[in-house]
Design an enzyme around this catalytic site. Structure first.
Site, short mmCIF file in Angstrom:
data_model
loop_
_atom_site.label_atom_id
_atom_site.label_comp_id
_atom_site.label_asym_id
_atom_site.label_seq_id
_atom_site.Cartn_x
_atom_site.Cartn_y
_atom_site.Cartn_z
N ARG A 1 8.12 -0.86 2.98
CA ARG A 1 9.36 -1.63 3.16
C ARG A 1 10.23 -1.59 1.91
O ARG A 1 11.46 -1.62 2.00
CB ARG A 1 9.03 -3.09 3.52
CG ARG A 1 8.65 -3.25 4.99
CD ARG A 1 8.37 -4.68 5.35
NE ARG A 1 8.28 -4.84 6.80
CZ ARG A 1 7.93 -5.96 7.41
NH1 ARG A 1 7.63 -7.05 6.70
NH2 ARG A 1 7.87 -6.02 8.72
N GLY B 1 7.81 -7.96 14.73
CA GLY B 1 8.42 -8.77 15.78
C GLY B 1 9.82 -8.31 16.18
O GLY B 1 10.18 -8.32 17.36
N LYS C 1 -3.34 -6.78 24.23
CA LYS C 1 -3.07 -7.76 25.29
C LYS C 1 -1.75 -7.56 26.02
O LYS C 1 -0.73 -7.29 25.41
CB LYS C 1 -3.08 -9.16 24.69
CG LYS C 1 -4.46 -9.62 24.29
CD LYS C 1 -4.39 -11.02 23.75
CE LYS C 1 -5.79 -11.60 23.59
NZ LYS C 1 -5.69 -12.96 23.02
N GLY D 1 3.98 -3.83 14.89
CA GLY D 1 2.56 -4.17 14.66
C GLY D 1 1.73 -3.02 14.12
O GLY D 1 2.05 -2.44 13.09
C1 3PG Z 1 7.94 -9.51 9.35
O1 3PG Z 1 7.11 -9.41 8.44
O2 3PG Z 1 7.71 -9.16 10.52
C2 3PG Z 1 9.31 -9.99 8.99
O3 3PG Z 1 9.48 -10.04 7.62
C3 3PG Z 1 9.57 -11.33 9.62
O4 3PG Z 1 8.64 -12.28 9.17
P1 3PG Z 1 8.37 -13.59 10.03
O5 3PG Z 1 7.65 -13.13 11.27
O6 3PG Z 1 7.55 -14.49 9.18
O7 3PG Z 1 9.72 -14.18 10.39
MG MG Z 2 6.18 -11.06 11.93
#
Ligand code: 3PG
Ligand code: MG
Length: 398
Positions: free
Chosen positions: A38, A379, A199, A356
């Site tokens: 990142r 996410g 899942k 993920g």
């Molecule tokens: C992540 O690591 O997926 C992003 O930085 C967002 O983090 P968060 O899910 O804690 O909002």
């Molecule tokens: Mg996250």
């Protein structure tokens, strides 16, 4: 880039204070960053702005602190990592608003880079509180968002600031949006999606959206078992969400209506225990022993996946086909990933992957660099695959 303002539109930045939202939510062990991907991704934006003489002020969150400032969630130890990647010193201010932040900015020269402390040390950040946004904005003339992976959050530093200051997409945000547009927004057909992982329950919206958008959907990983069971296949002791049989059936009905082929495993690699090197055998999917667990898809399934990849012009991939962390159950994921990488290198395929475990799986296969684009978003990538508008992206639209 159509639709978004980027650094190409930003104009002269020399001497200007540019607040750059980055994602420094990186894995750390013993105070050391263990995966700097990142950070590598945000380097181009920081370098470009610094070179043009901007005062580059980095805003980021780290973890999910609950009770204000703490050493555990401080960004201070992380400040060293971008400095190493950039080859530039990165200074640190022990707050993201107030006196400490202002003092840090006042000491900056043109081209300097400064990292502010974790924005999530304030509850107001996650509430996207206008008064807090105002305090953040006090240290900037321009706002750049280079954190696609946090763009699913409507927080002060990811969304609020774009209303308050002239706002632009950074280079990584731009690359990400370009890749996603090629993947699902406006893809060359046929489009094949591979969705794996444990899942179904976490991916219902994603699957419902995909069947309307892609020509073929390969379902692998533990979640395939839920689909197999829903259609009457005995999956033995495999991980399976039997209570989601109705949902799985509904997804298959919607796929049929939309003309999306669903590819489920035709064979599976089964074992009696879930551990590295466990005795395993490949069986036809209707011959899973009552005490067996499906831990990977078999060679016949891999063949059909690679056939679909050969037919595809575009591939979108989220989630492994098997329990790739444990050998030998990584084989199908590795084989399919290598095949997609080779097609991409040959100029036959646009391949976009993310979410993920996907990056870890592609790294394990040694092919992450050969895909058209691998997102570091978790996410945010999933919400994008679900077809949901991301607040941090929406607000950057022209
Ligand atoms: C992540 O690591 O997926 C992003 O930085 C967002 O983090 P968060 O899910 O804690 O909002
Ligand atoms: Mg996250």
């Amino acid at each position: 880039m159509a639709g978004f303002k980027t650094l190409d539109d930003i104009g002269a930045v020399s001497g200007k204070r540019v607040l750059v939202r980055v994602d420094l939510n990186v894995p750390v062990a013993d105070g050391k960053v263990t995966d700097a991907t990142r950070i590598e991704r945000i380097a181009p934006t920081i370098a470009e702005l610094s070179k043009k003489g901007a005062k580059v002020i980095l805003l980021a969150h780290f973890g999910r602190p609950k009770d204000g400032p703490s050493a555990e969630f401080s960004l201070e130890p992380i400040a060293r990592a971008p400095a190493e990647v950039l080859g530039l010193p990165v200074r640190f201010a022990a707050d993201c608003i107030g006196d400490k932040a202002a003092e840090g900015v006042a000491a900056m020269k043109d081209g300097d880079v400064l990292l502010f402390e974790n924005t999530r040390f304030y509850k107001a950040e996650e509430k996207n509180d206008p008064a807090f946004t105002e305090k953040l904005a006090a240290n900037g003339d321009i706002y750049v968002n280079d954190a696609f992976s946090a763009a699913h959050r409507a927080h002060a530093s990811t969304e609020g600031l774009a209303h308050r200051l002239p706002a632009y997409a950074g280079r990584t945000m731009q690359a990400e949006l370009d890749a996603l547009e090629k993947g699902l927004g406006n893809p060359v057909r046929p489009v094949v999606a591979i969705v794996g992982g444990a899942k179904v329950s976490t991916k219902i919206d994603l699957l419902m959206n995909l069947v309307k958008k892609v020509d073929a959907l390969v379902i692998g990983g533990g979640m395939a078992n839920t689909f197999l069971a829903a259609r009457g296949t005995d999956v033995g002791k495999s991980l399976c969400e039997h209570d989601l049989a109705g949902t799985a059936k509904q997804i298959m009905i919607e796929a049929a209506e939309a003309g999306c082929a669903i590819i489920l495993p035709a064979d599976g690699v089964v074992a009696k225990e879930f551990k590295a090197g466990a005795a395993s055998e490949t069986v036809a999917i209707d011959a899973v022993p009552a005490d067996g667990m499906i831990l990977d898809v078999g060679a016949k399934t891999v063949q059909s996946v690679t056939d679909w990849i050969d037919r595809a012009a575009t591939l979108v991939w989220n989630g492994p086909l098997g329990a790739f962390e444990i050998e030998p159950f990584d084989r199908a994921t590795v084989a399919a990933a290598k095949h997609a990488a080779a097609r991409t290198k040959a100029g036959k395929l646009v391949s976009v992957a993310g979410g993920g475990d996907t990056v870890a799986a592609l790294n394990h296969a040694g092919v992450a660099d050969d895909f058209t684009y691998v997102s570091t978003a978790g996410g945010a990538f999933l919400e994008w695959m679900e077809g949901k508008p991301l607040p941090g992206v929406e607000v950057l639209k022209r």
